[in-house]
Motif scaffolding. Structure first.
Motif, PDB file in Angstrom:
ATOM      1  N   LEU A 114      20.128  41.067  78.484  1.00 28.47           N
ATOM      2  CA  LEU A 114      20.600  40.562  77.193  1.00 28.47           C
ATOM      3  C   LEU A 114      21.177  39.158  77.339  1.00 28.47           C
ATOM      4  N   LEU A 115      21.912  38.923  78.422  1.00 28.47           N
ATOM      5  CA  LEU A 115      22.467  37.591  78.658  1.00 28.47           C
ATOM      6  C   LEU A 115      21.356  36.558  78.799  1.00 28.47           C
ATOM      7  N   GLU A 160      27.387  30.225  66.417  1.00 26.68           N
ATOM      8  CA  GLU A 160      28.717  30.702  66.835  1.00 26.68           C
ATOM      9  C   GLU A 160      28.685  32.193  67.159  1.00 26.68           C
ATOM     10  N   ASP A 161      27.885  32.983  66.409  1.00 24.60           N
ATOM     11  CA  ASP A 161      27.740  34.399  66.743  1.00 24.60           C
ATOM     12  C   ASP A 161      27.070  34.560  68.106  1.00 24.60           C
ATOM     13  N   LEU A 162      26.087  33.733  68.347  1.00 24.68           N
ATOM     14  CA  LEU A 162      25.350  33.792  69.612  1.00 24.68           C
ATOM     15  C   LEU A 162      26.280  33.532  70.792  1.00 24.68           C
ATOM     16  N   GLN A 163      27.133  32.533  70.670  1.00 19.97           N
ATOM     17  CA  GLN A 163      28.070  32.222  71.745  1.00 19.97           C
ATOM     18  C   GLN A 163      29.066  33.357  71.957  1.00 19.97           C
ATOM     19  N   LEU A 164      29.498  33.971  70.856  1.00 14.27           N
ATOM     20  CA  LEU A 164      30.433  35.089  70.975  1.00 14.27           C
ATOM     21  C   LEU A 164      29.764  36.283  71.640  1.00 14.27           C
ATOM     22  N   PHE A 165      28.522  36.584  71.259  1.00 16.68           N
ATOM     23  CA  PHE A 165      27.795  37.681  71.890  1.00 16.68           C
ATOM     24  C   PHE A 165      27.667  37.442  73.394  1.00 16.68           C
ATOM     25  N   TYR A 166      27.341  36.212  73.748  1.00 22.23           N
ATOM     26  CA  TYR A 166      27.168  35.883  75.173  1.00 22.23           C
ATOM     27  C   TYR A 166      28.481  36.106  75.934  1.00 22.23           C
ATOM     28  N   GLN A 167      29.585  35.645  75.361  1.00 21.71           N
ATOM     29  CA  GLN A 167      30.869  35.778  76.047  1.00 21.71           C
ATOM     30  C   GLN A 167      31.267  37.239  76.190  1.00 21.71           C
ATOM     31  N   ILE A 168      31.050  38.033  75.136  1.00 23.15           N
ATOM     32  CA  ILE A 168      31.403  39.456  75.196  1.00 23.15           C
ATOM     33  C   ILE A 168      30.539  40.175  76.236  1.00 23.15           C
ATOM     34  N   VAL A 201      30.636  47.655  74.587  1.00 24.06           N
ATOM     35  CA  VAL A 201      30.355  46.215  74.639  1.00 24.06           C
ATOM     36  C   VAL A 201      29.585  45.785  73.394  1.00 24.06           C
ATOM     37  N   LEU A 202      28.569  46.575  73.012  1.00 23.71           N
ATOM     38  CA  LEU A 202      27.764  46.220  71.840  1.00 23.71           C
ATOM     39  C   LEU A 202      28.564  46.371  70.552  1.00 23.71           C
ATOM     40  N   LEU A 203      29.389  47.413  70.460  1.00 23.27           N
ATOM     41  CA  LEU A 203      30.213  47.586  69.261  1.00 23.27           C
ATOM     42  C   LEU A 203      31.257  46.480  69.141  1.00 23.27           C
ATOM     43  N   ALA A 247      32.203  44.129  65.964  1.00 24.96           N
ATOM     44  CA  ALA A 247      33.547  44.182  65.394  1.00 24.96           C
ATOM     45  C   ALA A 247      34.185  42.816  65.243  1.00 24.96           C
ATOM     46  N   PHE A 248      33.819  41.863  66.094  1.00 26.00           N
ATOM     47  CA  PHE A 248      34.469  40.554  66.084  1.00 26.00           C
ATOM     48  C   PHE A 248      33.512  39.498  65.570  1.00 26.00           C
ATOM     49  N   ARG A 249      34.054  38.576  64.811  1.00 26.83           N
ATOM     50  CA  ARG A 249      33.287  37.450  64.294  1.00 26.83           C
ATOM     51  C   ARG A 249      34.059  36.168  64.556  1.00 26.83           C
ATOM     52  N   PRO A 250      33.385  35.045  64.747  1.00 30.40           N
ATOM     53  CA  PRO A 250      34.084  33.781  64.993  1.00 30.40           C
ATOM     54  C   PRO A 250      34.856  33.323  63.760  1.00 30.40           C
ATOM     55  N   VAL A 251      35.841  32.468  63.981  1.00 23.99           N
ATOM     56  CA  VAL A 251      36.602  31.856  62.895  1.00 23.99           C
ATOM     57  C   VAL A 251      35.755  30.753  62.277  1.00 23.99           C
ATOM     58  N   ASP A 252      35.740  30.679  60.929  1.00 26.60           N
ATOM     59  CA  ASP A 252      34.944  29.641  60.288  1.00 26.60           C
ATOM     60  C   ASP A 252      35.687  28.311  60.299  1.00 26.60           C
ATOM     61  N   GLN A 253      35.128  27.303  59.678  1.00 24.74           N
ATOM     62  CA  GLN A 253      35.691  25.960  59.727  1.00 24.74           C
ATOM     63  C   GLN A 253      37.048  25.875  59.041  1.00 24.74           C
ATOM     64  N   GLU A 254      37.333  26.774  58.123  1.00 21.68           N
ATOM     65  CA  GLU A 254      38.601  26.748  57.427  1.00 21.68           C
ATOM     66  C   GLU A 254      39.626  27.671  58.063  1.00 21.68           C
ATOM     67  N   GLY A 255      39.281  28.186  59.246  1.00 17.03           N
ATOM     68  CA  GLY A 255      40.233  29.030  59.952  1.00 17.03           C
ATOM     69  C   GLY A 255      40.246  30.464  59.474  1.00 17.03           C
ATOM     70  N   ARG A 256      39.255  30.879  58.666  1.00 16.61           N
ATOM     71  CA  ARG A 256      39.195  32.244  58.182  1.00 16.61           C
ATOM     72  C   ARG A 256      38.274  33.064  59.068  1.00 16.61           C
ATOM     73  N   VAL A 257      38.529  34.340  59.113  1.00 18.22           N
ATOM     74  CA  VAL A 257      37.773  35.227  59.984  1.00 18.22           C
ATOM     75  C   VAL A 257      37.022  36.238  59.144  1.00 18.22           C
ATOM     76  N   SER A 258      35.759  36.473  59.500  1.00 24.47           N
ATOM     77  CA  SER A 258      34.993  37.532  58.862  1.00 24.47           C
ATOM     78  C   SER A 258      35.264  38.840  59.577  1.00 24.47           C
ATOM     79  N   VAL A 259      35.494  39.887  58.823  1.00 26.63           N
ATOM     80  CA  VAL A 259      35.816  41.182  59.403  1.00 26.63           C
ATOM     81  C   VAL A 259      34.693  42.141  59.083  1.00 26.63           C
TER      82      VAL A 259
END
Length: 274
Positions: A153-154, A190-198, A219-221, A225-237
């Protein structure tokens, strides 16, 4: 100490017909007086392409049929060591009855098909938790090496990230080009980078999990569960497999039932449900 002193005397005045070759994985333990009289070469790990090319040459000379993808799997499993690559090649020839095929190599190494790994990425891109766990269940039936699956996957995440930034890095004749292009269109960078780090950190968690499947599922869940912070500092849940962005209506919080922990006799403060 006396042995190194004797070696030092021999190195200072060696016989004319002798060349000394010293090999060590810990040169710090060799005295400086010995190191100063030697030419030092730091040998690095080989990349998969440098391993697969000699393996292909050996099979061609021996007249044994092989698949390029099988050699790529062997080179990756060798983990930078040509000696390990040759040992794996011997096992693969015996396992396949004189033929080195990709399916036989996956069975020998306990790895899963690349299509199954891509299906997991597709489920992640669609944020389909049920399909993601169903895919893990099918892979679990093959008794795979989940550590190797995470590395697979990596590798795909890395190739997708490269394609998003520099499309020319993905070869035109790449067998997975169409699928990787489709994933690159639906996966945000940004999702791609987060997936890679997780996934990268998840490799260390697998041995600590109750069992490999549980570790892989968590690991997959975690990616869902986590999403990156957007440009305005808000987080998608993401809750219950449904993505909720700022400004959207949130499901009502469950009220704390009477008698639950935190509610006490009259006069005592009750814990806020929020």
């Amino acid at each position: 100490t006396s042995s190194f002193n004797a070696l030092l005397k021999t190195l200072e005045a060696p016989p004319p017909h002798v060349k000394f070759l010293l090999a060590t994985t810990d040169p710090q333990k060799v005295p400086v007086t010995v190191l100063s009289r030697c030419l030092q070469f730091n040998l690095t790990r080989l990349v998969p392409e440098e391993i697969s090319a000699p393996l292909a040459h050996i099979l061609t000379v021996e007249g044994l049929p092989y698949e390029d993808q099988a050699l790529a799997l062997l080179a990756r499993a060798a983990d930078g060591s040509m000696r390990d690559g040759l040992s794996l090649l011997d096992q693969a020839i015996a396992f396949g009855g004189g033929r080195v095929g990709a399916d036989d190599i996956r069975a020998m190494l306990g790895t899963v098909g690349r299509d199954m790994s891509l299906n997991l990425l597709s489920a992640l891109a669609s944020r389909a938790g049920a399909r993601l766990l169903e895919g893990v269940g099918r892979i679990h039936e093959l008794t795979p090496d989940f550590g190797g699956l995470l590395q697979e996957l990596l590798g795909f995440l890395h190739r997708i990230a490269l394609f998003q930034q520099v499309p020319a890095t993905l070869a035109a004749d790449d067998p997975e080009r169409e699928t990787l292009e489709a994933l690159a269109r639906v996966l945000a960078p940004e999702d791609l980078q987060l997936f890679y780090q997780i996934a990268l950190l998840g490799q260390a968690d697998l041995p600590l999990a109750p069992d490999p499947r549980t570790g892989m599922e968590m690991v997959l869940l975690r990616m869902l569960a986590f999403r990156p912070v957007d440009q305005e500092g808000r987080v998608s849940v993401v809750a219950g497999g449904v993505e909720t962005r700022p400004g959207a209506s949130m499901p009502p919080r469950p009220a704390v039932p009477t008698g639950a922990a935190g509610s006490g006799p009259a006069g005592e403060k009750r814990l806020d449900a929020s």
